[in-house]
Design an enzyme around this catalytic site. Structure first.
Site, PDB file in Angstrom:
ATOM      1  N   ARG A 107     -23.182  46.495  -8.959  1.00 27.91           N
ATOM      2  CA  ARG A 107     -23.165  45.053  -9.252  1.00 27.91           C
ATOM      3  C   ARG A 107     -24.002  44.808 -10.500  1.00 27.91           C
ATOM      4  O   ARG A 107     -25.165  45.206 -10.561  1.00 27.91           O
ATOM      5  CB  ARG A 107     -23.728  44.231  -8.088  1.00 27.91           C
ATOM      6  CG  ARG A 107     -24.021  42.794  -8.504  1.00 27.91           C
ATOM      7  CD  ARG A 107     -24.433  41.898  -7.378  1.00 27.91           C
ATOM      8  NE  ARG A 107     -23.294  41.542  -6.551  1.00 27.91           N
ATOM      9  CZ  ARG A 107     -23.262  40.470  -5.745  1.00 27.91           C
ATOM     10  NH1 ARG A 107     -24.304  39.667  -5.665  1.00 27.91           N
ATOM     11  NH2 ARG A 107     -22.197  40.216  -5.019  1.00 27.91           N
ATOM     12  N   HIS A 134     -14.626  39.968  -8.992  1.00 26.17           N
ATOM     13  CA  HIS A 134     -15.355  40.172  -7.724  1.00 26.17           C
ATOM     14  C   HIS A 134     -14.329  40.620  -6.664  1.00 26.17           C
ATOM     15  O   HIS A 134     -14.053  39.898  -5.704  1.00 26.17           O
ATOM     16  CB  HIS A 134     -16.044  38.874  -7.318  1.00 26.17           C
ATOM     17  CG  HIS A 134     -17.114  39.042  -6.270  1.00 26.17           C
ATOM     18  ND1 HIS A 134     -17.492  40.273  -5.767  1.00 26.17           N
ATOM     19  CD2 HIS A 134     -17.893  38.127  -5.635  1.00 26.17           C
ATOM     20  CE1 HIS A 134     -18.439  40.112  -4.879  1.00 26.17           C
ATOM     21  NE2 HIS A 134     -18.707  38.821  -4.770  1.00 26.17           N
ATOM     22  N   GLN A 137     -14.770  40.555  -2.823  1.00 22.20           N
ATOM     23  CA  GLN A 137     -14.777  39.202  -2.263  1.00 22.20           C
ATOM     24  C   GLN A 137     -13.359  38.758  -1.906  1.00 22.20           C
ATOM     25  O   GLN A 137     -13.116  38.193  -0.832  1.00 22.20           O
ATOM     26  CB  GLN A 137     -15.386  38.230  -3.283  1.00 22.20           C
ATOM     27  CG  GLN A 137     -15.450  36.793  -2.794  1.00 22.20           C
ATOM     28  CD  GLN A 137     -16.411  36.620  -1.642  1.00 22.20           C
ATOM     29  OE1 GLN A 137     -17.565  37.014  -1.728  1.00 22.20           O
ATOM     30  NE2 GLN A 137     -15.946  36.040  -0.546  1.00 22.20           N
ATOM     31  N   ASP A 230     -16.785  27.757  -5.673  1.00 26.42           N
ATOM     32  CA  ASP A 230     -17.893  28.686  -5.957  1.00 26.42           C
ATOM     33  C   ASP A 230     -18.985  27.865  -6.641  1.00 26.42           C
ATOM     34  O   ASP A 230     -18.751  26.705  -7.027  1.00 26.42           O
ATOM     35  CB  ASP A 230     -17.384  29.817  -6.886  1.00 26.42           C
ATOM     36  CG  ASP A 230     -18.436  30.883  -7.183  1.00 26.42           C
ATOM     37  OD1 ASP A 230     -19.423  31.001  -6.417  1.00 26.42           O
ATOM     38  OD2 ASP A 230     -18.278  31.612  -8.188  1.00 26.42           O
ATOM     39  N   CYS A 272     -17.487  31.768  -1.217  1.00 25.98           N
ATOM     40  CA  CYS A 272     -17.982  33.155  -1.175  1.00 25.98           C
ATOM     41  C   CYS A 272     -19.438  33.214  -0.741  1.00 25.98           C
ATOM     42  O   CYS A 272     -19.885  34.239  -0.246  1.00 25.98           O
ATOM     43  CB  CYS A 272     -17.799  33.813  -2.533  1.00 25.98           C
ATOM     44  SG  CYS A 272     -18.675  32.981  -3.869  1.00 25.98           S
ATOM     45  N   ARG A 317     -16.635  40.282   4.667  1.00 27.57           N
ATOM     46  CA  ARG A 317     -17.053  41.157   3.564  1.00 27.57           C
ATOM     47  C   ARG A 317     -17.295  42.566   4.097  1.00 27.57           C
ATOM     48  O   ARG A 317     -16.937  43.557   3.458  1.00 27.57           O
ATOM     49  CB  ARG A 317     -18.345  40.638   2.910  1.00 27.57           C
ATOM     50  CG  ARG A 317     -18.266  39.278   2.246  1.00 27.57           C
ATOM     51  CD  ARG A 317     -17.310  39.244   1.083  1.00 27.57           C
ATOM     52  NE  ARG A 317     -17.584  40.293   0.099  1.00 27.57           N
ATOM     53  CZ  ARG A 317     -18.623  40.319  -0.750  1.00 27.57           C
ATOM     54  NH1 ARG A 317     -19.482  39.331  -0.778  1.00 27.57           N
ATOM     55  NH2 ARG A 317     -18.797  41.335  -1.598  1.00 27.57           N
TER      56      ARG A 317
HETATM   57  N1  NVA Z   1     -19.961  33.242  -9.352  1.00 23.29           N
HETATM   58  C1  NVA Z   1     -21.100  33.630  -8.537  1.00 23.29           C
HETATM   59  C2  NVA Z   1     -20.641  34.413  -7.353  1.00 23.29           C
HETATM   60  C3  NVA Z   1     -21.737  34.859  -6.414  1.00 23.29           C
HETATM   61  C4  NVA Z   1     -21.237  35.678  -5.280  1.00 23.29           C
HETATM   62  C5  NVA Z   1     -22.076  34.417  -9.384  1.00 23.29           C
HETATM   63  O1  NVA Z   1     -21.644  35.251 -10.180  1.00 23.29           O
HETATM   64  O2  NVA Z   1     -23.282  34.183  -9.265  1.00 23.29           O
HETATM   65  N1   CP Z   2     -20.482  36.499  -1.984  1.00 21.54           N
HETATM   66  C1   CP Z   2     -21.376  37.411  -2.419  1.00 21.54           C
HETATM   67  O1   CP Z   2     -21.067  38.303  -3.211  1.00 21.54           O
HETATM   68  O2   CP Z   2     -22.611  37.259  -1.906  1.00 21.54           O
HETATM   69  P1   CP Z   2     -23.935  38.037  -2.363  1.00 21.54           P
HETATM   70  O3   CP Z   2     -24.239  37.590  -3.777  1.00 21.54           O
HETATM   71  O4   CP Z   2     -24.974  37.643  -1.390  1.00 21.54           O
HETATM   72  O5   CP Z   2     -23.658  39.518  -2.337  1.00 21.54           O
END
Ligand code: NVA
Ligand code: CP
Length: 333
Positions: A107, A134, A137, A230, A272, A317
């Site tokens: 990540r 993602h 997700q 989101d 998410c 998830r």
């Molecule tokens: N768009 C958000 C998703 C978090 C799971 C981010 O990148 O922070």
């Molecule tokens: N939805 C998601 O990816 O959550 P986290 O950022 O907690 O991993």
């Protein structure tokens, strides 16, 4: 022979629509088997490296718990306690980790970094979120829809409202197109998915029969089976964008009026997570002080309503990530 063994998951489009649906079906089977106390450990003795350059609650714990259920072991690494990025290239790091581990989850910000890892690791690499995509997700989202909407996925009206130009919005568009859905993205023009994501989705739609609508018009929520959103500011973005973001996206908040405008009392609400639906977070309180909004992308009323399936989605998830690991690492499947 399992055709996905050895494959990485860097983005949805790495898979065919049939393979994508197959992962969702596999997740449903693994979930059922665990519930019924007859889970088979396909990953006994395997080792998985989990690299987090950005923070995570769900993705990290989903990978860890799925690995433990399956008999695999994990190591969690981050940028501040490893050499990666600042003292050692992604390519060299991948070459080393590929000698120790059977798979690597990453990540971080750049899609190019997860692609470099996959190029050099010699083992499957999973994208646990980059700025572009993602994909773990969207597998969980699809499983959740299957469980809550009594229609074939290809008949589902899958609506996304809000900031659709980032990872979650782009992945939502492509995954929904792969599943042949009626996919509708509702956002101001500047917050709609870019041409690259749209072209990928349209190519899948030609194959699957998906119907794609990208519009600023909130009326497109009419007939929705599912409404997703989101956060308005994603990880890695500056606090300086909050004011302009709130200004632009305020009309696109998912609230009771918007859910009513679906005309479907059974429509589900999805997110998410994490979500800014109340003032019980530091950031939520900071934004409230700056803007006066006590909820952002979704009101607490909708988030806490009977239509909200966000915690089922979060649970999924784990089941879907388990399916990805089993499908790409087990010859016995
Ligand atoms: N768009 C958000 C998703 C978090 C799971 C981010 O990148 O922070
Ligand atoms: N939805 C998601 O990816 O959550 P986290 O950022 O907690 O991993």
């Amino acid at each position: 022979m399992n055709e996905l063994v050895g494959r990485s998951l860097l983005k949805e489009a790495d898979f065919t629509p049939t393979q994508w649906e197959g992962l969702i079906d596999l997740a449903a089977c693994l979930k059922r088997d665990r519930r019924e106390g007859r889970e088979v450990q396909y990953l006994a003795g395997k080792t998985i490296a989990l690299i987090f350059e950005k923070t995570s609650t769900r993705t990290r714990t989903a990978f860890e718990v799925a690995a433990y259920h399956q008999g695999a072991h994990v190591t969690v690494l981050d940028g501040s306690t490893s050499q990666m990025g600042h003292k050692e290239s992604y390519a060299d790091t991948a070459a080393v980790l590929g000698r120790f581990y059977d798979a690597i989850q990453f990540r971080g910000s750049l899609q190019a970094d997860v692609e470099t890892l996959a190029q050099w690791a010699g083992v499957p690499v999973y994208n646990g979120l980059t700025d572009d995509w993602h994909p773990t997700q969207t597998l969980a989202d699809a499983l959740t829809i299957k469980e809550h909407v009594a229609k074939p996925l290809s008949d589902v009206v899958n609506v996304y409202v809000g900031d659709a130009r980032f990872n979650v919005g782009r992945s939502f568009l492509v995954s929904s197109a792969m599943l042949g859905m009626d996919v509708r993205i509702i956002a101001p023009t500047a917050y709609q998915p870019d041409d690259e994501a749209l072209e990928i989705a349209e190519a899948f739609a030609d194959e699957t029969g998906a119907r794609i609508t990208i519009t600023e018009d909130l009326g497109a929520v009419d007939g929705a089976d599912s409404v997703s959103t989101d956060v308005w500011v994603s990880m890695g973005e500056s606090k300086d964008v909050w004011n302009e973001r709130v200004e632009a996206l305020r009309p696109y908040q998912v609230n009771a009026d918007l859910m009513a405008a679906t005309g479907n009392e059974s429509a589900i609400f999805m997110h998410c997570l994490p979500a800014f639906h109340d003032l019980n977070t530091t950031v939520g309180r900071e934004v409230y002080e700056a803007t006066g909004m006590d909820a952002l992308e979704v009101t607490d009323e909708v988030f806490s309503s009977a239509q909200s399936v966000v915690f089922d989605q979060a649970e999924n998830r784990m089941h879907t990530i388990k399916a990805v690991m089993v499908a790409t690492l087990s010859e016995d499947l």
